[in-house]
Scaffold this motif. Structure first.
Motif, PDB file in Angstrom:
ATOM      1  N   ALA A  24      -9.529  -0.753   3.669  1.00 35.74           N
ATOM      2  CA  ALA A  24     -10.943  -0.918   4.014  1.00 35.74           C
ATOM      3  C   ALA A  24     -11.303  -2.361   4.370  1.00 35.74           C
ATOM      4  CB  ALA A  24     -11.826  -0.397   2.889  1.00 35.74           C
TER       5      ALA A  24
ATOM      6  N   ARG B  78      -4.474   8.349  -1.380  1.00 33.25           N
ATOM      7  CA  ARG B  78      -5.740   8.125  -0.687  1.00 33.25           C
ATOM      8  C   ARG B  78      -6.550   6.999  -1.340  1.00 33.25           C
ATOM      9  NH1 ARG B  78      -8.095  10.259   4.113  1.00 33.25           N
ATOM     10  NH2 ARG B  78     -10.154   9.317   4.170  1.00 33.25           N
ATOM     11  N   GLU B  79      -6.532   6.934  -2.646  1.00 34.39           N
ATOM     12  CA  GLU B  79      -7.278   5.892  -3.350  1.00 34.39           C
ATOM     13  C   GLU B  79      -6.736   4.509  -3.012  1.00 34.39           C
ATOM     14  OE1 GLU B  79      -8.462   4.609  -7.948  1.00 34.39           O
ATOM     15  OE2 GLU B  79      -7.247   6.391  -7.551  1.00 34.39           O
TER      16      GLU B  79
ATOM     17  N   ARG C 213     -12.931   4.221  10.495  1.00 30.02           N
ATOM     18  CA  ARG C 213     -14.270   4.088   9.922  1.00 30.02           C
ATOM     19  C   ARG C 213     -14.726   2.633   9.841  1.00 30.02           C
ATOM     20  NH1 ARG C 213     -13.520   6.088   4.896  1.00 30.02           N
ATOM     21  NH2 ARG C 213     -13.442   4.026   3.942  1.00 30.02           N
ATOM     22  N   ASN C 214     -13.803   1.737   9.566  1.00 26.38           N
ATOM     23  CA  ASN C 214     -14.171   0.348   9.276  1.00 26.38           C
ATOM     24  C   ASN C 214     -13.894  -0.633  10.415  1.00 26.38           C
ATOM     25  OD1 ASN C 214     -14.916   0.324   6.198  1.00 26.38           O
ATOM     26  ND2 ASN C 214     -13.072   1.573   6.344  1.00 26.38           N
TER      27      ASN C 214
ATOM     28  N   GLU D  81      -7.727   3.554   0.597  1.00 30.73           N
ATOM     29  CA  GLU D  81      -9.130   3.121   0.675  1.00 30.73           C
ATOM     30  C   GLU D  81      -9.285   1.690   0.175  1.00 30.73           C
ATOM     31  OE1 GLU D  81     -11.842   4.387   1.831  1.00 30.73           O
ATOM     32  OE2 GLU D  81     -11.436   6.516   2.173  1.00 30.73           O
ATOM     33  N   LYS D  82      -8.643   1.388  -0.934  1.00 27.90           N
ATOM     34  CA  LYS D  82      -8.775   0.072  -1.546  1.00 27.90           C
ATOM     35  C   LYS D  82      -8.139  -1.019  -0.703  1.00 27.90           C
ATOM     36  CE  LYS D  82      -7.440  -2.465  -5.733  1.00 27.90           C
ATOM     37  NZ  LYS D  82      -6.727  -2.354  -7.040  1.00 27.90           N
TER      38      LYS D  82
ATOM     39  N   ASN E 186      -4.370   9.473   6.357  1.00 28.15           N
ATOM     40  CA  ASN E 186      -5.058   8.627   5.381  1.00 28.15           C
ATOM     41  C   ASN E 186      -5.394   7.275   5.980  1.00 28.15           C
ATOM     42  OD1 ASN E 186      -4.883  10.582   3.384  1.00 28.15           O
ATOM     43  ND2 ASN E 186      -3.038   9.724   2.462  1.00 28.15           N
TER      44      ASN E 186
ATOM     45  N   CYS F 245       0.831  -1.210   0.000  1.00 29.13           N
ATOM     46  CA  CYS F 245       0.000   0.000   0.000  1.00 29.13           C
ATOM     47  C   CYS F 245       0.863   1.256   0.000  1.00 29.13           C
ATOM     48  CB  CYS F 245      -0.910   0.002   1.232  1.00 29.13           C
ATOM     49  SG  CYS F 245      -2.083   1.378   1.294  1.00 29.13           S
TER      50      CYS F 245
ATOM     51  N   ASP G 274      -8.072   7.440   8.957  1.00 28.01           N
ATOM     52  CA  ASP G 274      -9.436   7.708   8.505  1.00 28.01           C
ATOM     53  C   ASP G 274     -10.132   6.426   8.081  1.00 28.01           C
ATOM     54  OD1 ASP G 274      -9.196  10.384   9.020  1.00 28.01           O
ATOM     55  OD2 ASP G 274      -8.833  10.980   6.941  1.00 28.01           O
ATOM     56  N   VAL G 275      -9.413   5.575   7.357  1.00 23.54           N
ATOM     57  CA  VAL G 275     -10.011   4.332   6.857  1.00 23.54           C
ATOM     58  C   VAL G 275     -10.152   3.309   7.980  1.00 23.54           C
ATOM     59  CG1 VAL G 275      -9.731   2.422   5.243  1.00 23.54           C
ATOM     60  CG2 VAL G 275      -9.129   4.743   4.535  1.00 23.54           C
TER      61      VAL G 275
END
Length: 386
Positions: free
Chosen positions: A88, A80-81, A129-130, A84-85, A122, A75, A125-126
């Motif tokens: 998450a 940011r993309e 959230r998850n 997230e991928k 970054n 990673c 945040d992910v």
């Protein structure tokens, strides 16, 4: 998809996300949690581990490959993309160990500060959230928290810095940005966090920018091959007096686990992570040289590693090929500029481990020489040096 449970009877499994898993402490932490190799620490429960890094180790060097409790996650934390991928799906993470940093800009610059804060932001945040079961975030910084090498420091009269020593108002130390980010994002959640500040880390990695033992190993190997003396290139003061604490990667990894699992440390609590033994390079340099098969060393204030070792790339390739070593380039294991800085430190970065000792951290105390010799053996075991 999350990893399958490896301990079915545990209703609250421990799931670690190690950011910087290919580094000195990250690799040791994964090894210890998975009981996959030398230097294991005492871990009460089974762990599942996501190892996150921006570069993958070659298959033949990945000691965790095939382990049922391990998954490597490639990673780019600045994208940011990609974050997230890749992050998450890690919705079962219970413990985050942040051991990575971005070395794209000089330390103490605004660019370095912003880049490192962006990386952690970054990821958090992910994860926040998850991963609703997240219980602890462990942040690794360093004793440079207390002293600037590019300007003035805080209290010039301090002999040993402790965790309550004030921040210094010089440059833009990204350590402060990461601490502030945790203070911003974690309050109000049922998540504890701790901060760990090692000194000069002794460990084994080919993916670490500041790889001290790797640098010594490559230097000693080149000296032996070329018939050169094993010189300490630095100031006589750094040769004769201790300027920075040594931190064995095993100790630092154990401290991370201790703080993350001991039943809820105060939020944002900081701990120095050092061996706790006094040493001077003049006392241990000869033994290090002997371990590497070289002699004739001494202190030379004129000797500069970045100059003396320049242009030795082809020689290193000969050594690698002739000894059947893992194929590496000099810059993957050695950082000559680091040696030039470490052996000419203008400020002493000496800290106390009184706080963590008083709180019941019962790890072994490592001597600086013991740490160096142990990790040289590990470098040989992994066939990075002959």
């Amino acid at each position: 998809m999350a990893l399958h449970d490896t301990k079915k009877h545990n209703t609250k499994p421990n799931v670690a996300a190690i950011f910087g898993v290919t580094g000195l402490v990250g690799r040791q932490l994964a090894r210890s949690l998975l009981s996959a190799g030398p230097g294991d620490i005492d871990v009460d429960d089974d762990w599942k581990v996501y190892g996150v890094a921006r570069r993958r180790l070659p298959e033949e060097e990945d000691e965790f490959r095939g382990h049922p409790g391990y998954r490597f996650v490639l990673c780019d934390l600045l994208c940011r993309e990609d974050v997230e991928k890749k992050l998450a799906p890690m919705d079962d993470v219970t413990h985050v160990f942040w051991l990575t940093w971005a070395a794209g800009f000089p330390v103490d610059t605004v660019e370095c500060y912003d880049e490192n804060k962006s990386m952690m932001g970054n990821a958090l945040d992910v994860i926040l959230r998850n991963a609703t079961g997240l219980r602890h975030v462990s942040l690794q910084t360093g004793v440079k928290h207390y002293v600037s090498l590019t300007g003035g420091s805080g209290d010039e009269g301090v002999m040993l810095y402790d965790e309550e020593s004030p921040r210094i108002d010089v440059g833009r130390n990204f350590y402060y940005g990461l601490e502030d980010l945790l203070d911003e994002k974690l309050p109000g959640r049922n998540v504890a966090w701790s901060i760990h500040r090692p000194g000069l880390i002794a460990g084994c990695s080919r993916r670490t920018f500041y790889n001290f033992v790797g640098s010594l190993c490559v230097y000693g190997t080149l000296c032996k091959y070329l018939g050169l003396p094993f010189l300490f290139g630095g100031t006589r003061r750094c040769w004769e007096e201790m300027h920075i604490d040594c931190s064995d990667a095993r100790l630092v990894a154990e401290q991370h686990v201790w703080a993350a699992t001991r039943g809820g440390p105060r939020r944002g609590e900081a701990f120095n992570a050092i061996n706790g033994e006094d040493y001077a390079w003049k006392e241990i340099w000869g033994a290090i040289g002997e371990k590497l098969g070289v002699t004739g060393g001494g202190v030379s204030e004129e000797f500069v590693y970045a100059e003396a070792m320049a242009g030795k790339e082809d020689v290193w390739r000969e050594i690698v090929e002739g000894n059947g070593l893992v194929k590496t380039e000099v810059e993957e294991l050695a950082n000559w500029q680091m040696l030039d800085v470490m052996f000419r430190i203008p400020k002493k970065m000496l800290v106390s481990r009184k706080k963590i000792d008083s709180m019941g951290f019962k790890t072994r105390r490592y001597g600086a020489l013991d740490s160096m010799l142990y990790w040289i053996d590990v470098m040989r075991k992994h066939k990075y040096i002959p």
